[in-house]
Design an enzyme around this catalytic site. Structure first.
Site, short mmCIF file in Angstrom:
data_model
loop_
_atom_site.label_atom_id
_atom_site.label_comp_id
_atom_site.label_asym_id
_atom_site.label_seq_id
_atom_site.Cartn_x
_atom_site.Cartn_y
_atom_site.Cartn_z
CB ALA A 1 14.16 59.56 55.14
CG ASP A 2 17.02 60.04 48.84
OD1 ASP A 2 16.60 61.46 49.63
OD2 ASP A 2 16.97 59.79 48.36
CB SER A 3 19.34 64.85 51.29
OG SER A 3 20.77 64.18 51.83
CG LEU A 4 14.72 64.72 46.98
CD1 LEU A 4 15.31 66.49 47.20
CD2 LEU A 4 15.55 64.43 45.67
CG ASP A 5 13.45 59.64 50.95
OD1 ASP A 5 12.94 60.38 49.81
OD2 ASP A 5 14.36 59.12 50.71
#
Lengths: 77, 247
Positions: free
Chosen positions: A35-39
């Protein structure tokens, strides 16, 4: 525990497109589940909807693993 | 009609450029939440004009510099419209003064409404737009945010800040189908610019290659373009709508 974990797991599988077997309690959203931060922000939003609760920005920042999410939800319920 | 079935929030929509933006989006078929800070009667007049076009509209009071006030507005719009497709951050104030004379409260007031207000409204609609996997955010900056302007340190700093905020928000939200662009209007005839003296107006006219001041509709048409599918491959940009004043 089991029921919360099951619902959290389903959301993670849907959102991040990972296998159910990868969603372990100790798994980190960013390091293990891709996951990235936005995920992570989106996951928290979906958890809020699923469990009908508000998770403050401060609390959300502390949720890094699957276990963190499950424990947080159980403590709030 | 490019925006049939879409819903929009326009901040500072009771007067001037914001009023014309709200009307133009409505002419293109969008339902519009007409935000105002103090001019309730004027906002309601805009709502009546929009309803006469056959689309939904309502007025919503909100001080964009207050996070509680913004949250309440966003909630109300979602309850009313069910979705938010377009946010136009237009609300702005001026408190002009030379830097050497500018008071701290003049600085704070302009930064709070013109810059922090854009941040708060953007943050407020992002949740809904991320869920929708689509959205259009259009920030009204100013050409002086690009060029600088004596006597407007607070306003210029805020409007320049809006351009940077536009670029960052565009990068953060692109993967979710949300585009964020800014418009930098030049000299547009509104109540805000009517206050300027004739000497200054004459000087400004000399700097405009198209040799005339703009109308609010010149801005509203570009907003309508940025809100529509026609601009789907643009994000993070600042369009100068200024008669060629700053190139």
């Amino acid at each position: 525990m089991a029921e919360v974990l099951e619902r959290v797991t389903k959301i993670i599988v849907d959102r991040l497109g990972v296998e159910e077997s990868e969603v372990k309690v100790e798994a980190s959203f960013k390091d293990d589940l891709g996951a990235d931060s936005l995920d992570v922000v989106e996951l928290v939003m979906e958890l809020e909807d699923e469990f009908d609760m508000e998770i403050s920005d401060d609390d959300a920042e502390k949720i890094a693993t699957v276990g963190d999410a499950v424990n947080y939800i159980q403590a709030k319920q | 009609m490019k925006l049939t079935g879409k819903t929009a929030i326009v901040t500072g929509a009771s007067r001037g450029i914001g009023r014309e933006i709200a009307l133009e989006l409505a002419r293109q078929g969008a339902s519009v939440a007409v935000n105002y800070a103090g001019s309730e009667a004027k906002a309601n007049a805009v709502v009546d004009e929009i309803k006469a076009l056959g689309v939904a509209a309502f007025s919503v009071q909100c001080d964009v510099s207050s996070s509680e006030s913004v949250s309440a507005m966003i909630k109300e719009v979602i309850e009313e419209f069910g979705q938010i497709d377009i946010l136009v951050n237009n609300a702005g104030i001026t408190k002009d003064n030379l830097l050497m004379r500018m008071k701290e409260d003049e600085w704070d007031a302009v930064i709070n409404t013109n810059l922090k207000g854009v941040f708060l409204c953007t943050k407020g609609v992002t949740r809904q737009m991320m869920k929708q996997r689509s959205g259009r955010i259009i920030n009204i900056s100013s050409i002086v945010g690009v060029s600088g302007n004596p006597g407007q340190a607070n306003y210029v700093a805020a409007k320049s800040g809006v351009i940077g905020l536009t670029k960052t928000t565009a990068k953060e939200l692109a993967s979710r189908g949300i585009t964020v662009n800014a418009i930098a209007p030049g000299f547009i005839t509104t109540e805000m610019t009517d206050e300027l003296n004739d000497d200054l107006k004459g000087q400004m006219l000399q700097q405009i290659p198209l040799a005339k001041f703009g109308e609010p509709s010149d801005i509203a048409k570009v907003v309508s373009f940025l809100a529509s599918e026609d601009s789907k491959y643009m994000t993070g940009q600042t369009l100068h709508v200024d008669g060629g004043m700053v190139m």
